[in-house]
Design an enzyme around this catalytic site. Structure first.
Site, PDB file in Angstrom:
ATOM      1  N   LYS A  65      -1.911  22.867   0.947  1.00 39.66           N
ATOM      2  CA  LYS A  65      -0.626  22.857   0.249  1.00 39.66           C
ATOM      3  C   LYS A  65      -0.835  22.431  -1.207  1.00 39.66           C
ATOM      4  O   LYS A  65      -1.155  21.282  -1.485  1.00 39.66           O
ATOM      5  CB  LYS A  65       0.352  21.877   0.916  1.00 39.66           C
ATOM      6  CG  LYS A  65       1.770  22.095   0.408  1.00 39.66           C
ATOM      7  CD  LYS A  65       2.648  20.869   0.449  1.00 39.66           C
ATOM      8  CE  LYS A  65       2.643  20.087  -0.828  1.00 39.66           C
ATOM      9  NZ  LYS A  65       3.218  20.749  -2.000  1.00 39.66           N
ATOM     10  N   GLY A 123      -3.018  12.145  -4.321  1.00 36.17           N
ATOM     11  CA  GLY A 123      -1.719  11.995  -4.968  1.00 36.17           C
ATOM     12  C   GLY A 123      -1.402  10.533  -5.176  1.00 36.17           C
ATOM     13  O   GLY A 123      -2.305   9.700  -5.335  1.00 36.17           O
ATOM     14  N   SER A 124      -0.109  10.221  -5.134  1.00 34.05           N
ATOM     15  CA  SER A 124       0.316   8.855  -5.431  1.00 34.05           C
ATOM     16  C   SER A 124      -0.025   7.919  -4.271  1.00 34.05           C
ATOM     17  O   SER A 124      -0.060   8.330  -3.110  1.00 34.05           O
ATOM     18  CB  SER A 124       1.819   8.832  -5.690  1.00 34.05           C
ATOM     19  OG  SER A 124       2.506   9.241  -4.532  1.00 34.05           O
ATOM     20  N   THR A 125      -0.220   6.660  -4.589  1.00 30.22           N
ATOM     21  CA  THR A 125      -0.513   5.659  -3.559  1.00 30.22           C
ATOM     22  C   THR A 125       0.666   5.541  -2.598  1.00 30.22           C
ATOM     23  O   THR A 125       0.482   5.383  -1.386  1.00 30.22           O
ATOM     24  CB  THR A 125      -0.852   4.311  -4.237  1.00 30.22           C
ATOM     25  OG1 THR A 125      -2.032   4.518  -5.022  1.00 30.22           O
ATOM     26  CG2 THR A 125      -1.122   3.209  -3.230  1.00 30.22           C
ATOM     27  N   VAL A 151       2.930   7.872  -1.570  1.00 27.55           N
ATOM     28  CA  VAL A 151       2.947   8.939  -0.546  1.00 27.55           C
ATOM     29  C   VAL A 151       1.690   8.841   0.320  1.00 27.55           C
ATOM     30  O   VAL A 151       1.745   9.079   1.530  1.00 27.55           O
ATOM     31  CB  VAL A 151       3.098  10.342  -1.197  1.00 27.55           C
ATOM     32  CG1 VAL A 151       3.020  11.445  -0.143  1.00 27.55           C
ATOM     33  CG2 VAL A 151       4.422  10.440  -1.949  1.00 27.55           C
ATOM     34  N   GLY A 152       0.569   8.440  -0.272  1.00 27.00           N
ATOM     35  CA  GLY A 152      -0.666   8.273   0.497  1.00 27.00           C
ATOM     36  C   GLY A 152      -0.492   7.287   1.656  1.00 27.00           C
ATOM     37  O   GLY A 152      -1.005   7.507   2.758  1.00 27.00           O
ATOM     38  N   GLU A 163      -7.253  10.063  -1.654  1.00 29.04           N
ATOM     39  CA  GLU A 163      -7.660   9.815  -3.049  1.00 29.04           C
ATOM     40  C   GLU A 163      -6.371   9.509  -3.791  1.00 29.04           C
ATOM     41  O   GLU A 163      -5.545  10.396  -3.989  1.00 29.04           O
ATOM     42  CB  GLU A 163      -8.340  11.043  -3.662  1.00 29.04           C
ATOM     43  CG  GLU A 163      -9.607  11.499  -2.974  1.00 29.04           C
ATOM     44  CD  GLU A 163     -10.767  10.545  -3.124  1.00 29.04           C
ATOM     45  OE1 GLU A 163     -10.638   9.501  -3.802  1.00 29.04           O
ATOM     46  OE2 GLU A 163     -11.825  10.828  -2.520  1.00 29.04           O
ATOM     47  N   CYS A 185      -6.506  10.531 -12.311  1.00 28.59           N
ATOM     48  CA  CYS A 185      -6.627   9.287 -11.525  1.00 28.59           C
ATOM     49  C   CYS A 185      -7.792   8.440 -12.017  1.00 28.59           C
ATOM     50  O   CYS A 185      -7.828   7.242 -11.780  1.00 28.59           O
ATOM     51  CB  CYS A 185      -6.750   9.602 -10.041  1.00 28.59           C
ATOM     52  SG  CYS A 185      -7.988  10.839  -9.670  1.00 28.59           S
ATOM     53  N   GLU A 190       0.069   2.440 -12.877  1.00 27.09           N
ATOM     54  CA  GLU A 190      -0.527   3.722 -13.262  1.00 27.09           C
ATOM     55  C   GLU A 190       0.540   4.527 -14.011  1.00 27.09           C
ATOM     56  O   GLU A 190       1.538   4.937 -13.415  1.00 27.09           O
ATOM     57  CB  GLU A 190      -0.990   4.497 -12.017  1.00 27.09           C
ATOM     58  CG  GLU A 190      -1.656   5.802 -12.380  1.00 27.09           C
ATOM     59  CD  GLU A 190      -2.160   6.592 -11.179  1.00 27.09           C
ATOM     60  OE1 GLU A 190      -1.398   6.784 -10.221  1.00 27.09           O
ATOM     61  OE2 GLU A 190      -3.325   7.031 -11.211  1.00 27.09           O
TER      62      GLU A 190
HETATM   63  P1  NDP Z   1       2.929  12.832  -4.918  1.00 25.82           P
HETATM   64  O1  NDP Z   1       2.038  11.837  -4.299  1.00 25.82           O
HETATM   65  O2  NDP Z   1       4.364  12.836  -4.563  1.00 25.82           O
HETATM   66  O3  NDP Z   1       2.412  14.326  -4.612  1.00 25.82           O
HETATM   67  C1  NDP Z   1       1.088  14.690  -4.270  1.00 25.82           C
HETATM   68  C2  NDP Z   1       1.125  15.809  -3.241  1.00 25.82           C
HETATM   69  O4  NDP Z   1       1.687  15.323  -2.023  1.00 25.82           O
HETATM   70  C3  NDP Z   1       1.990  17.009  -3.632  1.00 25.82           C
HETATM   71  O5  NDP Z   1       1.422  18.198  -3.142  1.00 25.82           O
HETATM   72  C4  NDP Z   1       3.292  16.702  -2.919  1.00 25.82           C
HETATM   73  O6  NDP Z   1       4.118  17.833  -2.705  1.00 25.82           O
HETATM   74  C5  NDP Z   1       2.789  16.141  -1.610  1.00 25.82           C
HETATM   75  N1  NDP Z   1       3.770  15.344  -0.888  1.00 25.82           N
HETATM   76  C6  NDP Z   1       4.919  14.788  -1.336  1.00 25.82           C
HETATM   77  N2  NDP Z   1       5.565  14.143  -0.358  1.00 25.82           N
HETATM   78  C7  NDP Z   1       4.815  14.288   0.766  1.00 25.82           C
HETATM   79  C8  NDP Z   1       4.950  13.840   2.105  1.00 25.82           C
HETATM   80  N3  NDP Z   1       5.982  13.104   2.505  1.00 25.82           N
HETATM   81  N4  NDP Z   1       3.997  14.160   3.002  1.00 25.82           N
HETATM   82  C9  NDP Z   1       2.923  14.881   2.626  1.00 25.82           C
HETATM   83  N5  NDP Z   1       2.751  15.352   1.355  1.00 25.82           N
HETATM   84  C10 NDP Z   1       3.674  15.051   0.431  1.00 25.82           C
HETATM   85  O7  NDP Z   1       2.747  12.716  -6.478  1.00 25.82           O
HETATM   86  P2  NDP Z   1       3.796  13.152  -7.617  1.00 25.82           P
HETATM   87  O8  NDP Z   1       3.533  14.544  -7.935  1.00 25.82           O
HETATM   88  O9  NDP Z   1       5.203  12.827  -7.256  1.00 25.82           O
HETATM   89  O10 NDP Z   1       3.379  12.180  -8.790  1.00 25.82           O
HETATM   90  C11 NDP Z   1       3.912  10.855  -8.848  1.00 25.82           C
HETATM   91  C12 NDP Z   1       2.888   9.887  -9.389  1.00 25.82           C
HETATM   92  O11 NDP Z   1       1.785   9.836  -8.497  1.00 25.82           O
HETATM   93  C13 NDP Z   1       2.275  10.258 -10.717  1.00 25.82           C
HETATM   94  O12 NDP Z   1       3.072   9.867 -11.784  1.00 25.82           O
HETATM   95  C14 NDP Z   1       0.968   9.511 -10.654  1.00 25.82           C
HETATM   96  O13 NDP Z   1       1.157   8.170 -11.019  1.00 25.82           O
HETATM   97  C15 NDP Z   1       0.597   9.590  -9.198  1.00 25.82           C
HETATM   98  N6  NDP Z   1      -0.349  10.698  -8.928  1.00 25.82           N
HETATM   99  C16 NDP Z   1      -1.639  10.396  -8.752  1.00 25.82           C
HETATM  100  C17 NDP Z   1      -2.550  11.403  -8.543  1.00 25.82           C
HETATM  101  C18 NDP Z   1      -3.989  11.112  -8.361  1.00 25.82           C
HETATM  102  O14 NDP Z   1      -4.813  12.002  -8.528  1.00 25.82           O
HETATM  103  N7  NDP Z   1      -4.346   9.910  -7.998  1.00 25.82           N
HETATM  104  C19 NDP Z   1      -2.164  12.809  -8.514  1.00 25.82           C
HETATM  105  C20 NDP Z   1      -0.745  13.028  -8.665  1.00 25.82           C
HETATM  106  C21 NDP Z   1       0.100  11.990  -8.856  1.00 25.82           C
HETATM  107  P3  NDP Z   1       5.213  18.259  -3.816  1.00 25.82           P
HETATM  108  O15 NDP Z   1       4.488  19.100  -4.764  1.00 25.82           O
HETATM  109  O16 NDP Z   1       6.223  19.006  -3.048  1.00 25.82           O
HETATM  110  O17 NDP Z   1       5.750  16.982  -4.404  1.00 25.82           O
END
Ligand code: NDP
Length: 452
Positions: free
Chosen positions: A154, A207-209, A211-212, A229, A263, A356
């Site tokens: 995804k 992604g974000s901590t 949602v992680g 990650e 990140c 962050e």
């Molecule tokens: P998210 O953690 O929300 O998104 C990362 C991925 O997870 C996207 O594909 C997202 O889908 C998906 N996702 C969202 N909700 C769920 C869920 N409940 N279950 C499974 N997967 C899900 O990051 P954001 O894009 O909202 O960014 C927010 C903040 O997170 C940023 O400002 C940054 O601080 C941090 N971030 C950190 C990253 C890293 O590499 N460490 C990368 C991205 C963000 P969808 O596209 O639909 O939201």
């Protein structure tokens, strides 16, 4: 279900519309991946390797198109986007060497023979963020496929285009249908289903901590394998005995690359007090000189932020009382621009030091000695990356060993090589990606005893 619009963040123009995958279609895709897994795991290692190499060649042949697509969809600079597509190509070649090297053991036992096997898990769900759509997709699918798994992936809703193209290239290269499927749409629908569907045996989430943690809690219900990650607040530690000119001139690249949406961004610069003012003097022209603008232009060094909402979040960190040391330039708009910004925070508890920001904002703080530098570097819930600048080899080793972080570089700002392991300490993640053991993370070890 309404099609979602894909926006070019440098122009604010709609460049594509994408049909989101609905709940029933997600289940159907997972079931197809499950059926395909039975055949893919039986493909001879050499044949699996050959298909991965063909996939790598297809990415190579398509590299300029993939790069242009990423520039338009994510606002990445052309140079970075070419590197990112090349990273997927190179990682596929590296992964092609894995199927034939998933070696088990023969263990001495009495009364027979004991052997271990590394067996594929089945279906792997990969959830990709918007900040590095191509490499992060590849880090998930390349070793997972090499180990004999099938993948449902995804991409982020904001940046689906290059992942969709990579799935087409996989098919063109001859990978069997349903071995790699890309499902665009919402995280709450698709990502969340990867977590709950019992046929998905592992979730790889970047992604974000916040949602992680939800993904990890969801996986716990089925003891599902998970790699995370997550965020970072990495330190760039500059000692007085370092090559200060080089440390200061390169510091902007350690944090403003990809407009700070990284990140691994070194978003805290810790500088020994005796050279603090001099470091800022040396860094200022490098920041002011950063070429921020049209990401498609060859000479551009920094593009826009990903969205208007993200820019508002980043801008929200700079309050009227914030001490801004200096900023670089950026275009007026249209486009989600934000200038490279260097701030002097109000001490280590300032939220500019703790959170962050994920944008082109860096906090610079002084420290007295090695012990304080280590304590400050570790004073964070994160532990992903970081740099240490010093001319003293002993100090380089002591500080590298003491900083709680998964990836450190000495006298450099580089973070990621596909042949070395990558991942975080503390709340920056769980597990490791890339490196020589990347495929092993997508297997179960089975032990078999044969009586003689
Ligand atoms: P998210 O953690 O929300 O998104 C990362 C991925 O997870 C996207 O594909 C997202 O889908 C998906 N996702 C969202 N909700 C769920 C869920 N409940 N279950 C499974 N997967 C899900 O990051 P954001 O894009 O909202 O960014 C927010 C903040 O997170 C940023 O400002 C940054 O601080 C941090 N971030 C950190 C990253 C890293 O590499 N460490 C990368 C991205 C963000 P969808 O596209 O639909 O939201």
């Amino acid at each position: 279900m309404t099609a979602s619009q894909v926006i070019n963040p440098a122009t604010e123009q709609v460049i594509a519309t994408v049909e989101p995958t609905g709940a029933a279609a997600v289940d159907a895709a997972i079931e197809r991946a499950h059926r395909a897994a039975a055949g893919w795991r039986e493909v001879a290692p050499g044949d699996r390797a050959r298909l991965l190499r063909r996939f790598a060649d297809a990415v190579d042949a398509d590299l300029e198109r993939l790069a242009a697509l990423e520039v338009a969809n994510s606002g990445h600079t052309l140079g970075n986007a070419r590197w990112e597509a090349g990273n997927v190509r190179d990682l596929l070649h590296f992964a092609a060497g894995m199927p034939e090297r998933l070696l088990g053991h023969q263990i001495p036992v009495a009364g027979g023979v004991d052997i271990t096997f590394h067996e594929p898990l089945g279906v792997v769900g990969v959830i990709v963020p918007w900040n590095f759509p191509m490499p992060i997709a590849g880090w998930g699918f390349a070793p997972a496929l090499a180990a004999g798994n099938t993948v449902v992936l995804k991409p982020a809703e904001l940046t689906p285009l290059t992942a969709l193209r990579l799935a087409e290239l996989a098919l063109e290269a001859g990978l069997p249908a349903d071995v790699l499927q890309v499902l665009p749409g919402s995280g709450a629908v698709i990502g969340a289903r990867f977590v709950t569907h019992p046929a998905v045996r592992k979730v790889v989430f970047t992604g974000s901590t916040e949602v992680g943690k939800q993904v990890m809690a969801g996986c716990a219900a089925q003891v599902k394998r998970v790699t995370l990650e997550l965020g970072g607040k990495s330190a760039n530690i500059v000692f007085a005995d370092s090559d200060l000119e080089r440390a200061a001139a390169t510091a902007p690249y350690g944090v403003f690359d990809n407009a700070g949406q990284d990140c691994c961004a070194r978003s805290r610069i810790l500088v020994q007090r005796s050279v603090f003012d001099r470091f800022l003097e040396l860094m200022e022209p490098a920041v002011r000189g950063l070429r921020v603008g049209d990401p498609a232009a060859e000479e551009t060094e920094m593009g826009p932020l990903i969205s208007a909402a993200h820019r508002a979040k980043v801008a929200g960190y700079i309050e009227p009382a914030t001490k801004v040391a200096f900023t670089g330039a950026c275009p007026e708009g249209p486009g989600f621009w934000y200038p490279p910004t260097v701030v002097l925070p109000d001490g280590p508890q300032d939220r500019l030091v703790r959170e962050e920001i994920f944008g082109p904002v860096v906090a610079v703080l002084p420290f007295e000695d090695e012990a304080e530098a280590i304590a400050m570097a570790n004073d964070t819930e994160y532990g992903l990356s970081g740099s240490i600048w010093t001319g003293d080899v002993g100090r380089a080793l002591r500080v590298s060993r003491a900083v709680e972080s998964g990836n450190l570089s000495v006298n450099s700002h580089s973070s990621v090589r596909y042949w070395t392991p990558f991942g975080g300490f503390k709340q920056s993640g769980l597990g490791r990606e890339l490196g020589p053991d990347a495929a092993l993370a997508f297997t179960e070890t089975k032990n078999v005893f044969l009586a003689s």
